[in-house]
Design an enzyme around this catalytic site. Structure first.
Site, short mmCIF file in Angstrom:
data_model
loop_
_atom_site.label_atom_id
_atom_site.label_comp_id
_atom_site.label_asym_id
_atom_site.label_seq_id
_atom_site.Cartn_x
_atom_site.Cartn_y
_atom_site.Cartn_z
N ARG A 28 51.03 80.92 -29.96
CA ARG A 28 51.00 82.32 -30.40
C ARG A 28 49.72 82.84 -30.84
NH1 ARG A 28 55.63 81.71 -35.07
NH2 ARG A 28 54.15 79.94 -35.42
N LYS B 133 56.89 61.94 -30.16
CA LYS B 133 57.49 61.43 -31.35
C LYS B 133 57.42 62.34 -32.73
CE LYS B 133 56.09 58.04 -34.34
NZ LYS B 133 54.93 58.72 -34.97
N HIS C 297 52.59 56.24 -28.00
CA HIS C 297 51.35 56.15 -27.55
C HIS C 297 50.77 54.63 -27.83
CE1 HIS C 297 50.01 56.58 -31.78
NE2 HIS C 297 49.12 55.86 -31.27
N LYS D 204 48.61 51.81 -25.02
CA LYS D 204 47.18 50.97 -25.60
C LYS D 204 47.15 49.66 -24.64
CE LYS D 204 47.54 51.96 -30.59
NZ LYS D 204 46.28 52.73 -30.94
N GLU E 182 46.88 50.23 -41.68
CA GLU E 182 45.80 51.35 -41.47
C GLU E 182 45.23 51.70 -42.92
OE1 GLU E 182 47.31 54.89 -39.05
OE2 GLU E 182 49.07 54.38 -40.15
N ASP F 253 58.11 56.63 -39.32
CA ASP F 253 56.79 56.97 -38.56
C ASP F 253 56.40 56.00 -37.63
OD1 ASP F 253 54.63 58.80 -38.22
OD2 ASP F 253 53.49 57.37 -39.51
N HIS G 1 56.53 52.73 -32.71
CA HIS G 1 55.75 51.73 -32.17
C HIS G 1 56.17 50.45 -32.20
CE1 HIS G 1 53.61 55.45 -32.17
NE2 HIS G 1 53.28 55.53 -33.26
N LYS H 196 49.88 52.42 -44.77
CA LYS H 196 48.52 53.18 -44.75
C LYS H 196 47.84 52.77 -46.07
CE LYS H 196 50.04 57.24 -42.45
NZ LYS H 196 49.78 56.83 -40.94
C1 BG6 Z 1 51.36 57.93 -35.23
C2 BG6 Z 1 51.74 58.03 -36.78
O1 BG6 Z 1 52.29 57.82 -34.46
O2 BG6 Z 1 50.65 56.73 -35.24
C3 BG6 Z 1 50.52 58.04 -37.61
O3 BG6 Z 1 52.27 59.13 -36.91
C4 BG6 Z 1 49.48 57.03 -37.42
O4 BG6 Z 1 51.10 57.95 -39.00
C5 BG6 Z 1 49.53 56.77 -35.78
O5 BG6 Z 1 48.49 57.02 -38.17
C6 BG6 Z 1 48.57 55.41 -35.66
O6 BG6 Z 1 48.09 55.23 -34.44
P1 BG6 Z 1 46.92 54.48 -34.13
O7 BG6 Z 1 46.71 54.46 -32.53
O8 BG6 Z 1 45.74 54.80 -34.90
O9 BG6 Z 1 47.24 53.02 -34.41
#
Ligand code: BG6
Length: 487
Positions: free
Chosen positions: A46, A153, A183, A187, A221, A240, A245, A334
């Site tokens: 937008r 996602k 994603h 990797k 993380e 999440d 993942h 995290k």
């Molecule tokens: C995302 C999550 O899909 O993946 C995030 O929503 C997370 O919360 C991230 O930080 C982690 O991805 P990567 O590639 O940094 O391990």
């Protein structure tokens, strides 16, 4: 390569993902000559820009990302790539909102048509309405070239909403047109799990309950919730990270070898693993520990009494002949000590050890670690004799493979580059199918419900920069096992 012209359409183009991941990935693909000649990238949102406004905005953000990551900024190549960038300001879901897009395509593609990859980089609440308006406007019809829809996602908030989302998507889109991105599958090191297992003869014979005691999958993380509280607080780590993942990585570790390297063969085998997963229970409750980093409740946008977990460990079984009695321990959080993701295969201890160990010393039995990130590599830990003229003393040592050493000066490709290119080429191997998503929710739903029940205990607070909550350690100790410590 698809016939040109190709248009990559990014809906939600003024958002963070576009500047942070999507356009940098497309730019890198362009620089490497991997995009079909004449590819156009069309941003839609937008915010009022014209083509040049959009180009300038992206240039400023992306050049800053490159520089702050210590990477060289390629001014000339950007100037060339920027000519592929276009912009249409509209809200496709508003009445008449598709008209500017229809006009743009009529003008650029003309009667010959073209290939289109649509990327929904919008709020998940908008997936149903966006995919529907596109479908109703005929944007899913493959009459002049392919039409593919990439979705980020989260795919739903639970099983019921995911099934509903799939149902809505399928009204206008064939499953083969849908590319659901995880994603992690993009990797390099995650893809290498398949190569490691199925392109070698050495390890596969050991890859079962006869030799493996248990498996640990970790995605740790250091980052905290940052500016994402609005999304994260309604999601939490189980939705999440686990539902997508970590379960996806687990399927690659546990699956059988597909007959062919094709999207459906691969996804069929992954689906069989998901089907075989069961959640062990203690006192009728799933085995899960949840934690929250100290200070989470004072983060901007987080409600004061939030019980959202920022850390969890889950124990799962795979009920088939290969994995009988081999628990899979999954862990993610995290605000932890390090950014570190790995798959750790713990092998059984030797049935009899003839070498005496010093009092109090426990044998470190063989383990294989596939490091997903950072310092990507593979380590096989085994016992060695410490050189000495007398006695026998054992010490664990590593056989190591490091991507950095083996491919010096060659950066690992970004997950989004690989995935965007695969979507352009129509290879859905690394994308998730609707049945995988729904089954993954079926596994996670009872676990999430157990942590969200009215009588569920608050998540245990853990210190920022730590290994996570003490209960995670206790859960392992109760099974006579220990976590592989975060480095
Ligand atoms: C995302 C999550 O899909 O993946 C995030 O929503 C997370 O919360 C991230 O930080 C982690 O991805 P990567 O590639 O940094 O391990």
């Amino acid at each position: 390569m698809p016939a040109t012209p190709l248009t990559v359409v990014i809906f939600g183009a003024s958002g963070d993902l576009t500047a942070r991941k999507l356009v940098p990935a497309l730019f890198n693909l362009h620089r490497r000559g991997r995009l079909p000649a004449g590819t156009r990238v069309l941003g839609v949102s937008r915010t009022q820009y014209d083509d040049n406004g959009f180009r300038n905005e992206l240039q400023e953000k992306i050049s800053n990302f490159f520089r702050s990551a210590g990477e060289e900024w390629h001014e000339t190549e950007w100037a060339e790539f920027a000519q592929c960038l276009h912009y249409v300001a509209t809200d496709p879901t508003a009445p008449g909102g598709m008209v500017p897009l229809q006009n743009w395509f009529a003008e650029k593609e003309g009667p010959a048509g073209g290939q289109r990859l649509y990327y929904l980089s919008v709020k998940p609440e908008l997936y149903p309405s966006m995919s529907t308006v596109l479908g109703e406007a005929g944007f899913a019809q493959e009459n002049g070239g392919f039409r593919r829809l990439v979705i980020e996602k989260p795919f739903g908030h639970n099983g019921a909403t995911a099934t509903e989302l799939n149902r809505t998507l399928h009204k206008h889109w064939q499953e083969s047109q849908l590319y659901r991105i995880d994603h992690y599958l993009g990797k390099e090191t995650v893809q290498n799990v398949l190569i490691f297992r199925f392109a070698n003869t050495l390890f596969e014979p050991l890859w079962n309950y006869q030799y493996i005691d248990h498996v640990q999958i970790t995605a740790a993380e250091t980052v905290t919730v940052g500016s994402r509280a609005a999304y994260y607080d309604t999601s939490g780590v189980l939705r999440d990270m686990f539902q997508s993942h970590i379960l996806q990585v687990m399927t690659l570790v546990a699956m059988e070898s597909p007959g062919r390297y094709s999207a459906d063969s691969l996804r069929n085998e992954k689906m069989k693993v998901l089907d075989a997963i069961s959640v062990p229970k203690v006192n009728g409750k799933p085995q899960v520990v949840v934690g929250q980093y100290e200070g989470y409740r004072s983060e901007k946008g987080v409600p004061a009494g939030s019980k959202t977990p920022t850390f969890a460990t889950v124990k799962l079984n795979v009920d088939n002949a290969r994995w009988k009695n081999v628990p899979f321990y999954l862990r993610s959080g995290k605000g932890l000590k390090s950014r570190y993701s790995e798959i750790m295969i713990q092998f059984h201890c030797p049935p009899h050890l003839m070498f005496p160990l010093p009092p109090g010393e426990v044998l470190q039995c063989n383990r294989m670690t596939l490091v997903i990130q950072p310092n990507e590599g593979i380590h096989l830990n085994f016992q060695a004799k410490v050189p000495a003229v007398d006695g026998v003393r054992l010490q664990p040592r590593d056989l190591s493979f490091s991507y950095k050493d083996a491919y010096a000066g060659q950066a690992l490709p970004e997950a989004y580059e690989r995935l965007l290119l695969d979507a352009i080429h129509g290879d859905a191997s690394l994308f998730m199918r609707s049945d995988e998503i729904e089954r993954a929710w079926e596994i996670m739903d009872p676990i999430i419900q157990a942590t969200e029940a009215a009588d569920a205990p608050d998540p245990e607070e853990y210190l920022l920069g730590s290994q996570g909550p003490a209960d995670a350690v206790k859960m392992m100790a109760a099974d006579g096992r220990t976590w592989h410590a975060l480095p």
